[in-house]
Design an enzyme around this catalytic site. Structure first.
Site, short mmCIF file in Angstrom:
data_model
loop_
_atom_site.label_atom_id
_atom_site.label_comp_id
_atom_site.label_asym_id
_atom_site.label_seq_id
_atom_site.Cartn_x
_atom_site.Cartn_y
_atom_site.Cartn_z
N HIS A 48 -6.71 -5.56 -1.21
CA HIS A 48 -7.48 -6.00 -0.04
C HIS A 48 -6.95 -7.36 0.38
O HIS A 48 -6.55 -8.16 -0.47
CB HIS A 48 -8.97 -6.14 -0.41
N ARG A 51 0.83 -1.22 0.00
CA ARG A 51 0.00 0.00 0.00
C ARG A 51 0.86 1.26 0.00
O ARG A 51 0.47 2.28 -0.57
CB ARG A 51 -0.96 -0.04 1.18
P1 CMP Z 1 -10.00 -2.98 2.67
O1 CMP Z 1 -8.92 -3.72 3.36
O2 CMP Z 1 -10.40 -3.41 1.32
O3 CMP Z 1 -11.32 -3.02 3.62
C1 CMP Z 1 -12.30 -2.01 3.61
C2 CMP Z 1 -11.88 -0.80 2.87
O4 CMP Z 1 -12.58 0.40 3.19
C3 CMP Z 1 -10.44 -0.46 3.19
O5 CMP Z 1 -9.59 -1.42 2.60
C4 CMP Z 1 -10.32 0.95 2.63
O6 CMP Z 1 -9.93 0.98 1.27
C5 CMP Z 1 -11.76 1.48 2.73
N1 CMP Z 1 -11.90 2.61 3.66
C6 CMP Z 1 -12.31 3.83 3.33
N2 CMP Z 1 -12.33 4.64 4.40
C7 CMP Z 1 -11.92 3.91 5.45
C8 CMP Z 1 -11.70 4.19 6.84
N3 CMP Z 1 -11.94 5.39 7.36
N4 CMP Z 1 -11.24 3.17 7.61
C9 CMP Z 1 -11.00 1.94 7.10
N5 CMP Z 1 -11.20 1.63 5.79
C10 CMP Z 1 -11.63 2.60 4.97
#
Ligand code: CMP
Length: 136
Positions: free
Chosen positions: A118, A105
C-alpha cells in the site's frame, strides 16, 4: 530540483507471509527511497477500519479490513524527492493483473486484494497515514 517528501508504505500480509520484505525494501532503496522509520506490527480489525475509513462505503471495505488485520505487516516512513508519486509509480496499478512490468505489484502481487503493498495516494493523505502509524 529537490522536492523532498515523505510517504507511507505498507508491506501487506501476503508479502510478509511469503517473506518478501527484504526484497521489497531493497527495491525502495535502489529506487532512491530512504526508509526513515519502519516497524513490524499486527493490527486489529478495528485499527484497519480506522486506517481504511476513506473506503468505508466501498463493497470491498469489510474484506479489505479483515485482510489487513489477518497477519503481520511492515509499515515504513519513506523519503525521497516526489516520494508520493514515485512510490505510486514503483508500486504500479492496484490490480497486479494490469500493473506494468517491473512494478512491485506486478512482480509480487497475487490479486487486487493481496496486492503486496500500500502507498499513500496524495501528499495530504501521506501526512494523515504517517501520523496514524508514526505519531511521535
Ligand atoms: P490499497 O492501495 O491498499 O488501497 C485500498 C485497497 O483495497 C487496495 O489497495 C486493494 O488491495 C483493495 N481493493 C479490493 N478491491 C478493490 C477494488 N475493486 N478497487 C480498488 N481497491 C480494491
Amino acid at each position: 530540483m529537490s522536492n523532498i517528501e515523505q510517504t507511507l508504505s505498507i508491506i501487506k500480509p501476503d508479502a510478509v507471509e511469503r517473506n518478501l520484505q527484504d526484497k521489497i525494501k531493497n527495491e525502495f532503496k535502489i529506487n532512491g527511497f530512504e526508509i526513515l522509520q519502519e516497524k513490524k506490527i499486527h493490527i486489529s480489525k478495528e485499527e484497519a477500519e480506522k486506517f481504511y475509513k476513506v473506503h468505508e462505503s466501498k463493497p470491498f471495505y469489510n474484506d479489505l479490513c479483515t485482510y489487513l488485520s489477518s497477519g503481520p505487516i511492515i509499515v515504513m516512513k519513506l523519503q525521497r524527492s516526489n516520494a508520493v508519486l514515485e512510490n505510486r509509480k514503483l508500486m504500479g496499478a492496484t490490480n497486479p493483473e494490469v500493473a506494468e512490468e517491473g512494478t512491485l505489484r506486478k512482480k509480487y502481487g497475487i490479486s487486487i486484494d493481496k496486492n503486496s503493498v500500500h502507498g499513500s495516494d496524495s501528499i495530504e493523505n501521506a501526512e494523515i497515514e504517517l501520523d496514524f502509524f508514526f505519531k511521535d
